[in-house]
Design a protein around this motif. Structure first.
Motif, mmCIF file in Angstrom:
data_model
loop_
_atom_site.group_PDB
_atom_site.id
_atom_site.type_symbol
_atom_site.label_atom_id
_atom_site.label_comp_id
_atom_site.label_asym_id
_atom_site.label_seq_id
_atom_site.Cartn_x
_atom_site.Cartn_y
_atom_site.Cartn_z
ATOM 1 N N ALA A 1 0.824 -1.212 0.000
ATOM 2 C CA ALA A 1 0.000 0.000 0.000
ATOM 3 C C ALA A 1 0.855 1.258 0.000
ATOM 4 N N LEU A 2 1.937 1.259 0.796
ATOM 5 C CA LEU A 2 2.797 2.444 0.864
ATOM 6 C C LEU A 2 3.431 2.741 -0.486
ATOM 7 N N LEU A 3 3.957 1.733 -1.145
ATOM 8 C CA LEU A 3 4.637 1.938 -2.427
ATOM 9 C C LEU A 3 3.640 2.189 -3.559
ATOM 10 N N TRP A 4 2.465 1.563 -3.508
ATOM 11 C CA TRP A 4 1.462 1.773 -4.536
ATOM 12 C C TRP A 4 0.956 3.219 -4.512
ATOM 13 N N GLU A 5 0.826 3.750 -3.282
ATOM 14 C CA GLU A 5 0.373 5.129 -3.148
ATOM 15 C C GLU A 5 1.364 6.092 -3.771
ATOM 16 N N GLU A 6 2.649 5.740 -3.783
ATOM 17 C CA GLU A 6 3.675 6.580 -4.382
ATOM 18 C C GLU A 6 3.876 6.252 -5.854
ATOM 19 N N ALA A 7 2.977 5.429 -6.399
ATOM 20 C CA ALA A 7 3.011 5.051 -7.818
ATOM 21 C C ALA A 7 4.228 4.192 -8.166
ATOM 22 N N GLN A 8 4.784 3.562 -7.181
ATOM 23 C CA GLN A 8 5.888 2.632 -7.428
ATOM 24 C C GLN A 8 5.296 1.221 -7.529
ATOM 25 N N TYR A 9 4.566 1.005 -8.637
ATOM 26 C CA TYR A 9 3.775 -0.210 -8.746
ATOM 27 C C TYR A 9 4.649 -1.459 -8.808
ATOM 28 N N LEU A 10 5.713 -1.400 -9.602
ATOM 29 C CA LEU A 10 6.578 -2.578 -9.714
ATOM 30 C C LEU A 10 7.277 -2.873 -8.396
ATOM 31 N N HIS A 11 7.766 -1.800 -7.743
ATOM 32 C CA HIS A 11 8.408 -1.986 -6.438
ATOM 33 C C HIS A 11 7.419 -2.513 -5.409
ATOM 34 N N ALA A 12 6.184 -2.066 -5.492
ATOM 35 C CA ALA A 12 5.165 -2.539 -4.548
ATOM 36 C C ALA A 12 4.969 -4.046 -4.684
ATOM 37 N N VAL A 13 4.876 -4.505 -5.951
ATOM 38 C CA VAL A 13 4.702 -5.948 -6.166
ATOM 39 C C VAL A 13 5.953 -6.717 -5.715
#
Length: 444
Positions: free
Chosen positions: A141-153
């Motif tokens: 959730a933290l990384l997705w909110e920052e639009a770091q979608y690949l890093h979030a996954v």
């Protein structure tokens, strides 16, 4: 992370744990959380009351968890541990959020938190699973909110992998612990069965020996009566015969025969008396006794067994200190050692067999060495020599109780009994007894 919690599967319930030590652990962990606040300054470059507040709340939660753990006890422990793992993960994610979210150095510890939960509670996988799920969703959730979608996954996948490794390790640890526990229980069961069988054999042998002892006491009583008549009649015959007119050579020869016969009868009487004393050894109280007298009693009886097997040499210095023991019990132990030495020499068919008993005064104790010139103890026999019912003799010769009982008798007197092989060949049994301390007013 959370402080270590007790494992009900492995030990007592929390109410049985030493609370002061466990409470100290909670306090130390809570204090550590607050004292690590300067790390936030290194990460942010300035002091932050927000992160300090999170740390204070986190520390308060740790203390509250300790109090609830103490008050609610064992039935609530698993629930408290599960809840604690989720809240600990949320506190950690909050610290990540306030220190830079995707750029926070604390983010790297998200991989470690489930592993630490699995390490703290290896017998319960739920805290590690709940922490892993909470951290994976929080990081995602933290990384997705920052639009770091690949890093979030990627980060969610790595946290999930770390959680799987921790849970997998804890499961195998739990299985290993259960296997060890089952093996320990089975080993304890076998040992208990062996002790029970040994006790039963010991009881049967004790009953048999008690029966033999009662029979021997009856026989000794029956022997004493005719023996008294033999002694009396022998004295009468000696008086009558020696009053007859005889040649000097015949008189001397008859006197020698009568004397030898009298000594033989006296020897029988002494043996019967000693056997009667041994049968009543449990009624005798321990006292200070001279080792020379004890050895003499044992040697007198052992001479019957050693007569045609070996020569018996006794070397007891006259100034040897007295020992505090039950005289007849100690004599029985020495007799067992002498008889065993005779059996060993006879079995090995040693020509010119010798058994030597030597007394030695040492600081604070007296040592008695019983040695023979036989084959000695085999290496595989020596460690088991004093075990009950262990014997290398045939069933018609021994029960395997002689040396075991001898050691028990010696230990009751405060002494020790050890076995070894002599460098020059043969066996040596070393019996050590403490010398009683004498007070200032005691007689020397």
């Amino acid at each position: 992370m959370s402080p270590p919690s007790p494992r009900p599967e492995e030990g007592p319930s929390p109410n049985q744990e030493p609370w002061p030590r466990r409470w100290r652990t909670f306090r130390v962990f809570a204090a550590t959380l607050v004292l690590l606040y300067p790390m936030d300054w290194l990460v942010l470059g300035h002091w932050s009351l927000t992160t300090l507040g999170v740390r204070l709340v986190w520390a308060s939660h740790v203390l509250l968890h300790g109090v609830l753990w103490r008050k609610l006890g064992s039935p609530w422990e698993k629930r408290l541990s599960s809840l604690n793992s989720v809240l600990t993960s949320l506190y950690f994610l909050t610290m990540v959020w306030f220190t830079g979210a995707g750029t926070s150095p604390y983010l790297n510890m998200a991989l470690c938190l489930p592993l630490m939960m699995a390490l703290v509670r290896p017998m319960d996988a739920r805290p590690a699973i709940l922490s892993g799920v909470t951290c994976a969703l929080g990081v995602f959730a933290l990384l997705w909110e920052e639009a770091q979608y690949l890093h979030a996954v990627n980060w969610a996948s790595m946290v999930g992998t770390a959680t799987f490794i921790g849970v997998y390790g804890s499961v195998h640890y739990r299985k290993a612990q259960e296997a060890l526990h089952e093996a320990s229980v089975e080993r304890a069961r076998r040992e208990a069965m062996e002790r029970l069988a040994l006790a039963e054999r010991h009881r049967a042998q004790t009953e048999k020996m008690a029966t033999v002892g009662r029979l021997a006491a009856s026989v000794m009583h029956e022997v004493n009566n005719p023996l008294a008549f033999v002694r009396s009649n022998l004295d009468f015959l000696r008086t009558e015969v020696m009053q007859q007119p005889l040649r000097e050579e015949s008189r001397a020869e008859l006197a020698e025969v009568f004397e030898e016969t009298r000594q033989g009868v006296e020897r029988i009487r002494q043996i019967v008396s000693d056997l009667k004393g041994f049968s009543r050894m449990d009624m005798e109280e321990p006292c200070e006794c001279a080792l020379a007298d004890v050895v003499t009693d044992a040697a007198r009886l052992a001479a019957v067994r050693l007569k045609n097997v070996a020569r018996l040499h006794v070397e007891i210095p006259p100034g040897l200190p007295e020992v505090f023991a039950t005289r007849r019990r100690l004599a029985q132990a020495i007799l067992n050692l002498l008889v065993n030495a005779g059996d060993a020499l006879e079995d090995a068919q040693v020509r010119g067999g010798e058994v030597r008993v030597t007394g030695v005064a040492e600081p604070g104790r007296v040592a008695l060495l019983v040695e023979d010139n036989g084959p000695g103890f085999a290496p595989e026999v020596l460690p088991h020599l004093f075990e009950a019912f262990f014997t290398t003799k045939g069933p018609e010769k021994g029960t395997g109780l002689g040396l075991s009982l001898s050691r028990e008798m010696v230990e009751r007197c405060g002494g020790t009994l050890r076995a070894e092989n002599r460098a020059e060949g043969g066996a040596r049994l070393r019996l050590e007894l403490p010398v009683p301390a004498r007070g200032p007013g005691a007689k020397a």
